[in-house]
Design a protein around this motif. Structure first.
Motif, PDB file in Angstrom:
ATOM      1  N   UNK A   1     -12.280   9.703  -9.464  1.00 40.89           N
ATOM      2  CA  UNK A   1     -12.319   8.306  -9.901  1.00 40.89           C
ATOM      3  C   UNK A   1     -10.912   7.744 -10.054  1.00 40.89           C
ATOM      4  N   UNK A   2     -10.027   8.518 -10.665  1.00 41.63           N
ATOM      5  CA  UNK A   2      -8.645   8.066 -10.864  1.00 41.63           C
ATOM      6  C   UNK A   2      -7.924   7.923  -9.522  1.00 41.63           C
ATOM      7  N   UNK A   3      -8.066   8.925  -8.657  1.00 40.52           N
ATOM      8  CA  UNK A   3      -7.392   8.896  -7.364  1.00 40.52           C
ATOM      9  C   UNK A   3      -7.894   7.747  -6.501  1.00 40.52           C
ATOM     10  N   UNK A   4      -9.188   7.478  -6.557  1.00 40.46           N
ATOM     11  CA  UNK A   4      -9.758   6.381  -5.780  1.00 40.46           C
ATOM     12  C   UNK A   4      -9.280   5.034  -6.301  1.00 40.46           C
ATOM     13  N   UNK A   5      -9.150   4.913  -7.621  1.00 45.39           N
ATOM     14  CA  UNK A   5      -8.633   3.673  -8.204  1.00 45.39           C
ATOM     15  C   UNK A   5      -7.200   3.411  -7.747  1.00 45.39           C
ATOM     16  N   UNK A   6      -6.395   4.465  -7.696  1.00 41.95           N
ATOM     17  CA  UNK A   6      -5.019   4.328  -7.197  1.00 41.95           C
ATOM     18  C   UNK A   6      -5.019   3.914  -5.733  1.00 41.95           C
ATOM     19  N   UNK A   7      -5.915   4.515  -4.936  1.00 39.54           N
ATOM     20  CA  UNK A   7      -5.983   4.212  -3.504  1.00 39.54           C
ATOM     21  C   UNK A   7      -6.366   2.760  -3.250  1.00 39.54           C
ATOM     22  N   UNK A   8      -7.187   2.185  -4.120  1.00 43.64           N
ATOM     23  CA  UNK A   8      -7.617   0.800  -3.935  1.00 43.64           C
ATOM     24  C   UNK A   8      -6.450  -0.176  -4.012  1.00 43.64           C
ATOM     25  N   UNK A   9      -5.417   0.202  -4.763  1.00 44.46           N
ATOM     26  CA  UNK A   9      -4.260  -0.676  -4.920  1.00 44.46           C
ATOM     27  C   UNK A   9      -3.050  -0.171  -4.130  1.00 44.46           C
ATOM     28  N   UNK A  10      -3.332   0.712  -3.184  1.00 46.12           N
ATOM     29  CA  UNK A  10      -2.264   1.241  -2.334  1.00 46.12           C
ATOM     30  C   UNK A  10      -2.754   1.245  -0.891  1.00 46.12           C
ATOM     31  N   UNK A  11      -3.138   0.047  -0.413  1.00 49.38           N
ATOM     32  CA  UNK A  11      -3.748  -0.104   0.907  1.00 49.38           C
ATOM     33  C   UNK A  11      -2.731   0.183   2.000  1.00 49.38           C
ATOM     34  N   UNK A  12      -3.127   0.947   3.036  1.00 49.05           N
ATOM     35  CA  UNK A  12      -2.223   1.160   4.174  1.00 49.05           C
ATOM     36  C   UNK A  12      -1.753  -0.148   4.775  1.00 49.05           C
ATOM     37  N   UNK A  13      -0.490  -0.188   5.222  1.00 47.25           N
ATOM     38  CA  UNK A  13       0.079  -1.410   5.748  1.00 47.25           C
ATOM     39  C   UNK A  13      -0.640  -1.948   6.964  1.00 47.25           C
ATOM     40  N   UNK A  14      -1.364  -1.095   7.675  1.00 46.73           N
ATOM     41  CA  UNK A  14      -2.066  -1.523   8.874  1.00 46.73           C
ATOM     42  C   UNK A  14      -3.439  -2.108   8.580  1.00 46.73           C
ATOM     43  N   UNK A  15      -3.874  -2.058   7.323  1.00 48.12           N
ATOM     44  CA  UNK A  15      -5.160  -2.627   6.947  1.00 48.12           C
ATOM     45  C   UNK A  15      -4.961  -3.981   6.279  1.00 48.12           C
ATOM     46  N   UNK A  16      -5.957  -4.882   6.401  1.00 45.80           N
ATOM     47  CA  UNK A  16      -5.800  -6.225   5.816  1.00 45.80           C
ATOM     48  C   UNK A  16      -5.862  -6.180   4.293  1.00 45.80           C
ATOM     49  N   UNK A  17      -5.195  -7.134   3.661  1.00 44.89           N
ATOM     50  CA  UNK A  17      -5.263  -7.276   2.205  1.00 44.89           C
ATOM     51  C   UNK A  17      -5.910  -8.601   1.834  1.00 44.89           C
ATOM     52  N   UNK A  18      -6.555  -9.227   2.795  1.00 43.64           N
ATOM     53  CA  UNK A  18      -7.317 -10.459   2.566  1.00 43.64           C
ATOM     54  C   UNK A  18      -8.580 -10.375   3.421  1.00 43.64           C
TER      55      UNK A  18
END
Length: 269
Positions: free
Chosen positions: A88-105
């Protein structure tokens, strides 16, 4: 008949083999400046990709021959609970650390974030149930499945060169196999017949473990070596992959391995 305990050791060896193969693929057959497969090393690169996939496929194939009985437990073990909270903690961190090649909108991103947060709550609640006495809702893991669906959509719609980048294909395959596992997990938890075997639960779980761990350690080795360019994009170190893989393996061991306490912990929900 194949015993699950022996298959778990085979799965660890397969994860190691897949990791070595993926590291060799990135180091020796990929052009670092672009992240694309070097055409002069095309055959070698395809063979290394094929070997990595074969490691996961072998574990999945052998998983169909496991005949150990299901031991449905009233609540997860302490070790599985800790792994679930860590996921749960690791996934929460991943949600706010999106790969640069993926959209953020865009709608894909926001649905992914929404169900990703719900998935974090899912793993947290499931983990806490090993410490506290409360019943886990039957449909709890549907949020994990929805998160994986929208994560897959985000990846598939964002990578125009999906078929040309090995790591992108591994990402897509990993999420598809994870979806199958968590679909089976949800069915198992909500099924009125707790001893009914689900033939694809073990195969997809073991294949997910191999893909998750090989993905994490491959990117760890690449980052530590200073050759991050071969990953074709700003890939963060996805710790969530590591804990997802460990969660799956521990869940299988906790529920499907026969042990002396299985009869005492089995319950009819």
């Amino acid at each position: 008949m194949l015993r699950l305990k022996n298959l778990l050791f085979l799965t660890l060896a397969a994860a190691l083999g897949a990791t070595v193969s993926r590291v060799c693929y990135l180091f020796f057959t990929v052009t670092e400046s672009t992240g694309f497969l070097d055409q002069r090393m095309r055959l070698t690169g395809l063979l290394l990709i094929g070997f990595s996939l074969l490691c996961a496929l072998i574990c999945a194939a052998f998983g169909f021959f496991v005949k150990d009985t299901f031991a449905h437990r009233q609540r997860p073990s302490l070790l599985l609970g800790l792994a679930s909270v860590a996921t749960a903690v690791a996934l929460a961190v991943a949600l706010f650390n999106t790969p640069g090649s993926l959209p953020t909108t865009g709608w894909q991103f926001w649905f992914k974030q929404l169900f990703g947060l719900a998935a974090c709550v899912t793993f947290l609640v499931y983990g806490l149930s090993s410490f506290l006495s409360f019943r886990v809702p039957n449909l709890l893991f549907v949020f994990v499945l929805l998160y994986l669906i929208f994560q897959t959509i985000a990846v598939f719609t964002s990578y125009a060169t999906l078929a040309l980048i090995g790591e992108h294909l591994f990402d897509l395959l990993q999420m598809c196999v994870l979806m199958l596992f968590f679909l089976g997990l949800g069915k198992f938890i909500s099924s009125p017949d707790k001893n009914r075997p689900l033939p694809y639960l073990i195969p997809t779980g073991l294949a997910s473990f191999v893909l998750c761990l090989s993905g994490f350690f491959t990117r760890l080795v690449v980052r530590l070596s200073g050759h991050g360019g071969v990953l074709h994009g700003e890939y963060p170190l996805m710790t969530a992959d590591l804990f997802l893989g460990l969660f799956i393996l521990l869940w299988i061991a906790d529920h499907l391995l026969p042990n002396k306490q299985s009869a005492a912990q089995t319950t009819d929900e």
